[in-house]
Each structure stands twice: as structure tokens, then as C-alpha cells.
Design a protein around this motif. Structure first.
Motif, PDB file in Angstrom:
ATOM      1  N   VAL A 194       0.836  -1.212   0.000  1.00  0.00           N
ATOM      2  CA  VAL A 194       0.000   0.000   0.000  1.00  0.00           C
ATOM      3  C   VAL A 194       0.869   1.260   0.000  1.00  0.00           C
ATOM      4  O   VAL A 194       0.634   2.206  -0.765  1.00  0.00           O
ATOM      5  N   LEU A 195       1.898   1.295   0.864  1.00  0.00           N
ATOM      6  CA  LEU A 195       2.756   2.480   0.952  1.00  0.00           C
ATOM      7  C   LEU A 195       3.512   2.728  -0.350  1.00  0.00           C
ATOM      8  O   LEU A 195       3.597   3.869  -0.831  1.00  0.00           O
ATOM      9  N   LEU A 196       4.059   1.680  -0.940  1.00  0.00           N
ATOM     10  CA  LEU A 196       4.821   1.852  -2.173  1.00  0.00           C
ATOM     11  C   LEU A 196       3.912   2.175  -3.349  1.00  0.00           C
ATOM     12  O   LEU A 196       4.321   2.870  -4.290  1.00  0.00           O
ATOM     13  N   ALA A 197       2.679   1.676  -3.308  1.00  0.00           N
ATOM     14  CA  ALA A 197       1.714   2.055  -4.341  1.00  0.00           C
ATOM     15  C   ALA A 197       1.436   3.550  -4.274  1.00  0.00           C
ATOM     16  O   ALA A 197       1.379   4.236  -5.306  1.00  0.00           O
ATOM     17  N   ALA A 198       1.270   4.069  -3.071  1.00  0.00           N
ATOM     18  CA  ALA A 198       1.027   5.510  -2.906  1.00  0.00           C
ATOM     19  C   ALA A 198       2.220   6.324  -3.399  1.00  0.00           C
ATOM     20  O   ALA A 198       2.057   7.338  -4.092  1.00  0.00           O
ATOM     21  N   ALA A 199       3.424   5.885  -3.050  1.00  0.00           N
ATOM     22  CA  ALA A 199       4.620   6.614  -3.465  1.00  0.00           C
ATOM     23  C   ALA A 199       4.786   6.600  -4.973  1.00  0.00           C
ATOM     24  O   ALA A 199       5.070   7.625  -5.606  1.00  0.00           O
ATOM     25  N   ASN A 200       4.588   5.441  -5.597  1.00  0.00           N
ATOM     26  CA  ASN A 200       4.776   5.349  -7.043  1.00  0.00           C
ATOM     27  C   ASN A 200       3.665   6.060  -7.804  1.00  0.00           C
ATOM     28  O   ASN A 200       3.876   6.533  -8.916  1.00  0.00           O
ATOM     29  N   ALA A 201       2.472   6.138  -7.218  1.00  0.00           N
ATOM     30  CA  ALA A 201       1.388   6.888  -7.855  1.00  0.00           C
ATOM     31  C   ALA A 201       1.781   8.355  -7.991  1.00  0.00           C
ATOM     32  O   ALA A 201       1.601   8.972  -9.053  1.00  0.00           O
ATOM     33  N   TYR A 202       2.318   8.914  -6.926  1.00  0.00           N
ATOM     34  CA  TYR A 202       2.706  10.322  -6.953  1.00  0.00           C
ATOM     35  C   TYR A 202       3.815  10.574  -7.966  1.00  0.00           C
ATOM     36  O   TYR A 202       3.706  11.455  -8.827  1.00  0.00           O
ATOM     37  N   ILE A 203       4.888   9.790  -7.894  1.00  0.00           N
ATOM     38  CA  ILE A 203       6.038  10.062  -8.764  1.00  0.00           C
ATOM     39  C   ILE A 203       5.700   9.733 -10.204  1.00  0.00           C
ATOM     40  O   ILE A 203       6.139  10.418 -11.145  1.00  0.00           O
ATOM     41  N   GLY A 204       4.894   8.707 -10.452  1.00  0.00           N
ATOM     42  CA  GLY A 204       4.521   8.353 -11.816  1.00  0.00           C
ATOM     43  C   GLY A 204       3.625   9.393 -12.458  1.00  0.00           C
ATOM     44  O   GLY A 204       3.767   9.708 -13.641  1.00  0.00           O
ATOM     45  N   GLY A 235      10.236   8.993   0.287  1.00  0.00           N
ATOM     46  CA  GLY A 235       9.951  10.027   1.275  1.00  0.00           C
ATOM     47  C   GLY A 235       9.212  11.214   0.689  1.00  0.00           C
ATOM     48  O   GLY A 235       8.194  11.660   1.235  1.00  0.00           O
ATOM     49  N   GLU A 236       9.710  11.739  -0.441  1.00  0.00           N
ATOM     50  CA  GLU A 236       9.034  12.881  -1.052  1.00  0.00           C
ATOM     51  C   GLU A 236       7.633  12.500  -1.520  1.00  0.00           C
ATOM     52  O   GLU A 236       6.677  13.257  -1.353  1.00  0.00           O
ATOM     53  N   ALA A 237       7.509  11.303  -2.125  1.00  0.00           N
ATOM     54  CA  ALA A 237       6.214  10.895  -2.657  1.00  0.00           C
ATOM     55  C   ALA A 237       5.190  10.700  -1.545  1.00  0.00           C
ATOM     56  O   ALA A 237       4.042  11.150  -1.652  1.00  0.00           O
ATOM     57  N   LEU A 238       5.578  10.048  -0.456  1.00  0.00           N
ATOM     58  CA  LEU A 238       4.631   9.838   0.639  1.00  0.00           C
ATOM     59  C   LEU A 238       4.261  11.155   1.312  1.00  0.00           C
ATOM     60  O   LEU A 238       3.099  11.349   1.708  1.00  0.00           O
ATOM     61  N   MET A 239       5.219  12.066   1.437  1.00  0.00           N
ATOM     62  CA  MET A 239       4.883  13.378   1.978  1.00  0.00           C
ATOM     63  C   MET A 239       3.942  14.119   1.034  1.00  0.00           C
ATOM     64  O   MET A 239       3.016  14.827   1.476  1.00  0.00           O
ATOM     65  N   SER A 251       6.441  -5.152  -3.814  1.00  0.00           N
ATOM     66  CA  SER A 251       6.750  -4.623  -5.141  1.00  0.00           C
ATOM     67  C   SER A 251       5.569  -4.757  -6.092  1.00  0.00           C
ATOM     68  O   SER A 251       5.477  -4.022  -7.077  1.00  0.00           O
ATOM     69  N   ALA A 252       4.641  -5.670  -5.808  1.00  0.00           N
ATOM     70  CA  ALA A 252       3.447  -5.806  -6.646  1.00  0.00           C
ATOM     71  C   ALA A 252       2.604  -4.532  -6.599  1.00  0.00           C
ATOM     72  O   ALA A 252       2.047  -4.099  -7.619  1.00  0.00           O
ATOM     73  N   GLY A 253       2.497  -3.928  -5.429  1.00  0.00           N
ATOM     74  CA  GLY A 253       1.727  -2.690  -5.316  1.00  0.00           C
ATOM     75  C   GLY A 253       2.341  -1.574  -6.122  1.00  0.00           C
ATOM     76  O   GLY A 253       1.636  -0.818  -6.820  1.00  0.00           O
ATOM     77  N   GLU A 254       3.663  -1.453  -6.061  1.00  0.00           N
ATOM     78  CA  GLU A 254       4.361  -0.417  -6.830  1.00  0.00           C
ATOM     79  C   GLU A 254       4.170  -0.624  -8.322  1.00  0.00           C
ATOM     80  O   GLU A 254       3.989   0.336  -9.090  1.00  0.00           O
ATOM     81  N   SER A 255       4.178  -1.862  -8.796  1.00  0.00           N
ATOM     82  CA  SER A 255       4.045  -2.132 -10.224  1.00  0.00           C
ATOM     83  C   SER A 255       2.614  -1.948 -10.700  1.00  0.00           C
ATOM     84  O   SER A 255       2.370  -1.389 -11.782  1.00  0.00           O
TER      85      SER A 255
END
Length: 680
Positions: free
Chosen positions: A32-42, A630-634, A82-86
Motif C-alpha cells: 500500500v505504501l509503495l503504491a502511494a509513493a509510485n502513484a505520486y512520482i509516476g 519520502g518525497e512521494a509519501l509526503m 513490489s506488486a503494489g508499486e508495479s
């Protein structure tokens, strides 16, 4: 390509804990956390990076709080995470197009969950038959999978034998602390910039020279996350993204102004007879923006050709890989099941086939509901379901193979999605036509299919990377495949909420109501998919600029073939340049800086012993991943604040130069800490 395979860390005769309750819960949380981070940066930059390494480091650090955590348990956690990020990459590259074209009036929860879940599960299922062919027999590189295995082996050795050294015992803690520190640094920068408005988010300028004949516009986006992206993708890709930005902005904008002056004045809301000497800086900026909006279609054309070329160039090796996989399954049928070691036990083919068949039902329902009251929706839903099964397997196979060649971060998922949009749109145009309801419903059906295939392809590449890592550490394949589905399900349930929050806080594809027009998330791939789908259905597209993109792509392909024949390490992948053209130049500058830092570190590592060079590489990847996360989650947290409190983010107190100075200090921290021998 054919690298010798070392024996797994945990041999097939050994049995260690893999699936545990704590591992399951941690995998879901990190997904969940990495999905949120990758959503922002993507959504910001149109590029995503593999999260397997930071997921592995986080898992190693957190599982040390429990007794008897094993390397295989850590591997399961990073597999789910890593599945969430992808998966989020497949969604953000496509679904925002439905909102941007006003087919949806927001990010609809259950349709998005259905698309993400079905697409992700099929991505896992489609690549299970390819595991043995691509990992065991073809022995592709899978760079992120190998790197993640190295992280796990460095941090997990104490679970395999007694007498681990003090350095080996400290490795997981050091890696976890390094990840947390860099994440805190990236998050603090974002808080100071966007949350408190201490400094501006970028430095930009527009100038007219030679009596207004030459129009210059340029800038830099101040973002530690983009530095991290550039560091991870490396100098080659970073240079090409920057070169694309130069082509689109420093070359394309002034040329477009010279050739299409009257049209650009009109597009900027100015009188065509306006005297150039009397234009204000704001009006010049409006002209430059209008010119750049046209030039970015050069990137669209280059992406179209680059995506199709990726498929053509992979046709032969892909066919060989599928054939090898089928032979492997046929040979298994003739042998006794118990003869296969634990480390070669995939999910049984009968279960894989059943899952695919079961998915046909929700697939058809997704398309049927999407077509609302269209007269021929029964036929169209059936056709799109068939296209998903055929193209989905083809493109998932391509993504899995490409992950083995160039890694997940460099995997041209956008290319296969572009090919999907073009192919399905042309098929639907020939059946539905371009008139009446078809002009509206056709593009919607195309984006739905693109979202499903993009999600499937993104998970396919990630699944193969994780299975490569599992093969090196001695995991049980069917358990990893199960945890991949767990990660898909966890992320699918929260991705709609994440996108809704980001849209309310920043705006996706356009500024949020009352928001800062300089801070919205551009969602470049989704904008591209919308333009292609609607353009093919006759709603207008900038073909002249797209034709220029065709020519640019052809030149890049020729250059790439020359470099390939020379055996050169520097290549010219079309999609990297195309993304750079499509993005604002300011985004590509920090990516370029990150690539330069990575190259400086790589050159310093040449003189080191192999184990020290490997540790240095892992440190750099962890630090860069931490800055991104860090930047993406913030950024997500600030969007939550705006969405629920309703207070917009404050304007900057100071100019961008103070932020530029802070960003340079972060670059120095990344470089020096990576080169340090300890944990920095």
C-alpha cells in the motif's frame, strides 16, 4: 544474456519459513505504501522505478524485530510489496484519461478496483508458464531481481547459519536506517517546499531575443525524488530523457514560434496583430506554453513508433521463450511430480488455466458495464474480452522478457500500452465507425482495455523480477506467485483512494479547483492515451507534429542499431527520448543530474573489490529509493491535508534559488553517503 546461475542460498532440500502471518501483514502494508509513493512520482514525471530493493531493505529492518525471521520470509514480503508499486503504474498510465476526457467525473472506486484486480491477477497468471523458460533456460539478466537477491543475502545471512560476523549482523539495520534517513530527507524537503511554502518548487524563465524572433523557455523542477529517479535509471536513460526535453523545449518551442507565429498568438489568447515589443513576460510565457503544448506531440509520435518497434524487435526471442516454456511443461507431464525439487514447484497449470477462465466473467462484465446503453454493447464487450486475453498474454510476455533484458524500471510498459490503444482503436473504428455514440464510447472502451493490459504487463515484469530473486535465494515459486496476488489485491483496494486524494490535493492532468497551476500532476502517459484514442476516433490530433515524431523515432532506431552492432554500452531507446519530449524540460533536468551522480559513483566503484562495489551499489540504490519514497509519501500526506481540510498549499515565501541550494546539498549527501564504507 546467458549468465551462469549460482546455487540458491537455501537449497531445495532445506525448508525454511516462507509464508507467515507477520510476513503477510508486512507485505500488505508495504504494498500500500509503495503504491502511494509510485502513484505520486509516476503521475508527476511519467516514469516509475522498481521498489523491490527498498521493499527488501524495509522488510529486513522490520522483521529483525521478530525472532527467527528467514531470508525466504523477507523475500515473500518484498514480492508482495513490489506488486503494489508495479500495479499502480498500470493504473496511473491509463485511468486518468477517463477523467480527463470526462467519461468519469472522478476516480470511481469499484470500476478501478475491478480493473486493477483482474489485470493484475492475469499478469501473474500469464507469466507463470514463462518462469522456467526465461529464468532457468534463457538465463536472462533481470537486474533488479539480482540486486534484490544481493540485498537479501547481505541482510539475511544470519538466518542461515550461526556464527555470523558483527558486520553481517548489522547489515539489515544499517540498510533500513539508511533507507529511513533518506526518506526523511526527501519528505522534509517536500514539507518545506509545498507544505510550508519555504521556497518555490522550481526555477524557470521565458525570454524573447532578437526582437522577439527567438523564444527561449527553460527551467528546473526542484525535487529530490527526481534526483533519485535519475540515479536509479542511470546515465544512459537520464541523458536521453534530458535530450528529449531539449528537443521539445529548447529546439521545438522557438522553431514552432518562428513557423507558426499567428496560430500561437491565437492559442495564447492574443491578437494576431499584436506588437511583440509590447508583450509582457506573462504573455511571452503564455506563447511559450502554447508552443510547447504543440511540440509535445512530437513525443507522441516517437512513442507510437517506439512502442511498435519494441514489439517487432522482440518477436523472435519471445516466440522462442514461449516455445521453451511449453516444452518444459510437456516434459513435466511425463515425469513423476515428486521428482521436482521445491525450488521448481510452480503453480499447477490446471490452476493457472482455471484462474484465466474465471477472469473471463469479470472481464466481460467490466466492458459490458463500461458501454452503458450503447446499442451493440454485448458484441463489443465480447470482442474486448477476447482482445484482452490475446493481447494481454502477448504483451505480458513481452514485459516479462524485457524485464529480463533491461529491468523493470526501464521496461517500456508505455510502449505496449500505446500499441494496445492503436490496435484496439483501429479495430473498433472499423466495426463501430466514428459517428454518433461510437465517437464517445469507442475511446472509452479503448482506455478500459489499455488499463487492463497495462496493469497486466506491469505486474508481469515485476513477477518475473521477483521470481528471479526467488530463484537465487531458494524460494518456492508457487508461494511467491501467491504472494504476488496478495500484493495485487492489497494495492487494488487502495489505489482508487490514493488517486482521489492526489486529484483533490494537486489535480491530475489539470490543476485542482483553486489549486496552484504550477503544482498539478501532469499524468503524461494518460494524456497521451487520451489523445491517441480520441484522435483515431476523429476528434482531432496534431498529426503534423506526430509525423515529426515518427521521423525522430526512425533516426533513434537507426542510431540504436549502430550502437548495438558496435557493442556499445550507450544505447538510444526511443521511448526514453519520447518521454523527455513529452515532459516539461524542468522535470528532465533533475533526472539528468541524478544520472550524472550515478555515473560518478559507478566510476569510483571500478577500483574497488567486487564485494565493496556491490555494497556501494546497494547503498546508492537504497538512498535514491528513500528520496523517492519520502518525497512521494509526503506529497500524498499533503494532498490528504488539502483534500480534507480544504486549505490550499501556501505560496512560496522565497524564490526557487533557496530550494536549489537545498537540493544541491541533498545531491552532495547522496554522493558522499553512497561512497562511504559504513552506513553514512
Amino acid at each position: 544474456m546467458n549468465q551462469p546461475l549460482p546455487p540458491p542460498v537455501v537449497g531445495p532440500q532445506r525448508t525454511l519459513a516462507e509464508i507467515t502471518v507477520k510476513g503477510l501483514l508486512l507485505g500488505i502494508l508495504l504494498s500500500v505504501l509503495l503504491a502511494a509513493a509510485n502513484a505520486y512520482i509516476g503521475l508527476l514525471v511519467g516514469m516509475t522505478v522498481s521498489a523491490s530493493i527498498p521493499a527488501a531493505a524495509a522488510s529486513l529492518g522490520l522483521l529483525r524485530l521478530f525472532r527467527h525471521a528467514t531470508i525466504l520470509e523477507n523475500n515473500m514480503v518484498q514480492t508482495a510489496a513490489s506488486a503494489g508499486e508495479s500495479l499502480v503504474a498500470g493504473i496511473i498510465f491509463t485511468i486518468p484519461a477517463l477523467v480527463m476526457m470526462h467519461a468519469w467525473h472522478g476516480y470511481l472506486y469499484w470500476p478501478m478496483v475491478s480493473i486493477a484486480m483482474v489485470g493484475g491477477v492475469l499478469g501473474v497468471a500469464f507469466t507463470i508458464p514463462l518462469r522456467r523458460a526465461l529464468i532457468v533456460e534463457a538465463r536472462l539478466g533481470f537486474p533488479e531481481g539480482v540486486a534484490t537477491a544481493e540485498v537479501l543475502k547481505t541482510g539475511g545471512i544470519e538466518t542461515l547459519r550461526s556464527g555470523a560476523t558483527a558486520d553481517e549482523e548489522r547489515a539489515p539495520v544499517q540498510g533500513f536506517r539508511m533507507l529511513i534517513r533518506s526518506a526523511a530527507l526527501g519528505g522534509a524537503y517536500k514539507l518545506l517546499e509545498s507544505g510550508l511554502g519555504l521556497f518555490a518548487g522550481g526555477v524557470s524563465t521565458v525570454r524573447s531575443w532578437i526582437g522577439g524572433s527567438y523564444l527561449f523557455s527553460g527551467g528546473i523542477t526542484l525535487s529530490p525524488a527526481l534526483i533519485g529517479v535519475g540515479y536509479i535509471v542511470g546515465l544512459n536513460v537520464a541523458v536521453l530523457v534530458f535530450a528529449g526535453g531539449v528537443i521539445g523545449t529548447l529546439v521545438g518551442v522557438p522553431l514552432n514560434w518562428i513557423l507558426n507565429r499567428d496560430a500561437l498568438l491565437l492559442a495564447a489568447g492574443l491578437d494576431q496583430g499584436q506588437l511583440l515589443d509590447g508583450l509582457s513576460g506573462q504573455q511571452w510565457a503564455a506563447i511559450a506554453g502554447a508552443a510547447w503544448q504543440k511540440c509535445r506531440y512530437i513525443g507522441v509520435g516517437a512513442m507510437m513508433v517506439g512502442g511498435l518497434w519494441s514489439l517487432v524487435s522482440l518477436a523472435r526471442p519471445l516466440a522462442a521463450g514461449v516455445q521453451a516454456s511449453l516444452k518444459a511443461y510437456q516434459s513435466r507431464k511425463s515425469e513423476i511430480a515428486t521428482a521436482f525439487p521445491r525450488t521448481e514447484a510452480d503453480t499447477p497449470f490446471s490452476i493457472v488455466a482455471s484462474v484465466v477462465l474465471i477472469c473471463v466473467i469479470p472481464l466481460y462484465a467490466i466492458f459490458y458495464i463500461a458501454m452503458t446503453d450503447y446499442q451493440y454493447k454485448v458484441m463489443i464487450a465480447g470482442l474486448m474480452t477476447l482482445l484482452m486475453l490475446v493481447l494481454g498474454f502477448l504483451f505480458a510476455s513481452v514485459a516479462g522478457y524485457m524485464a529480463g533484458l533491461v529491468g523493470s524500471s526501464n521496461n517500456p510498459i508505455s510502449g505496449v500500452t500505446i500499441a494496445t490503444v492503436i490496435t484496439s482503436a483501429l479495430i473498433l473504428v472499423s466495426i463501430m465507425g466514428k459517428e454518433g455514440p461510437a465517437a464517445v464510447m469507442g475511446p472509452i472502451a479503448v482506455i478500459y482495455l489499455a488499463a487492463l493490459i497495462c496493469s497486466s504487463a506491469a505486474i508481469a515484469g515485476d513477477n518475473m523480477q521477483d521470481l528471479k530473486c526467488g530463484h537465487l535465494v531458494g524460494a518456492t515459486p508457487w508461494r511467491q506467485q501467491l504472494f504476488q496476488v496478495v500484493g495485487v489485491a492489497a494495492a487494488a483496494l487502495v489505489i482508487p483512494l490514493i488517486l482521489s486524494v492526489l486529484d483533490a490535493g494537486y489535480g491530475i492532468g489539470r490543476p485542482a479547483p483553486g489549486g496552484d497551476p504550477a503544482r498539478f500532476l501532469s499524468a503524461p502517459q494518460a494524456g497521451l492515451m487520451m489523445a491517441l484514442a480520441q484522435g483515431i476516433f476523429g476528434q482531432g490530433i496534431e498529426w503534423n507534429f506526430i509525423y515529426i515524431g515518427f521521423i525522430l523515432a526512425a533516426l533513434l532506431i537507426l542510431l540504436d542499431r549502430v550502437q548495438e552492432r558496435r557493442g556499445a554500452s550507450f544505447r538510444f531507446p526511443v521511448l526514453a527520448v519520447a518521454v523527455g519530449v513529452y515532459l516539461p524540460l524542468g522535470l528532465s533536468v533533475p533526472i539528468f543530474v541524478g544520472g550524472v551522480l550515478a555515473e560518478l559513483v559507478r566510476r569510483r566503484a571500478r577500483s574497488l573489490p567486487a564485494d565493496q562495489a556491490r555494497d556501494q551499489t546497494n547503498r546508492g540504490l537504497l538512498l535514491a529509493s528513500g528520496l523517492i519514497t519520502g518525497e512521494a509519501l509526503m506529497g500524498v500526506c499533503l494532498a490528504l491535508y488539502v483534500a480534507f481540510i480544504g486549505t490550499p498549499m501556501p505560496p512560496a515565501w522565497f524564490g526557487g534559488y533557496s530550494g536549489l541550494a537545498a537540493l544541491l546539498l541533498i545531491c552532495l549527501y547522496l554522493y558522499r553517503t553512497t561512497l562511504s564504507e559504513g552506513d553514512g
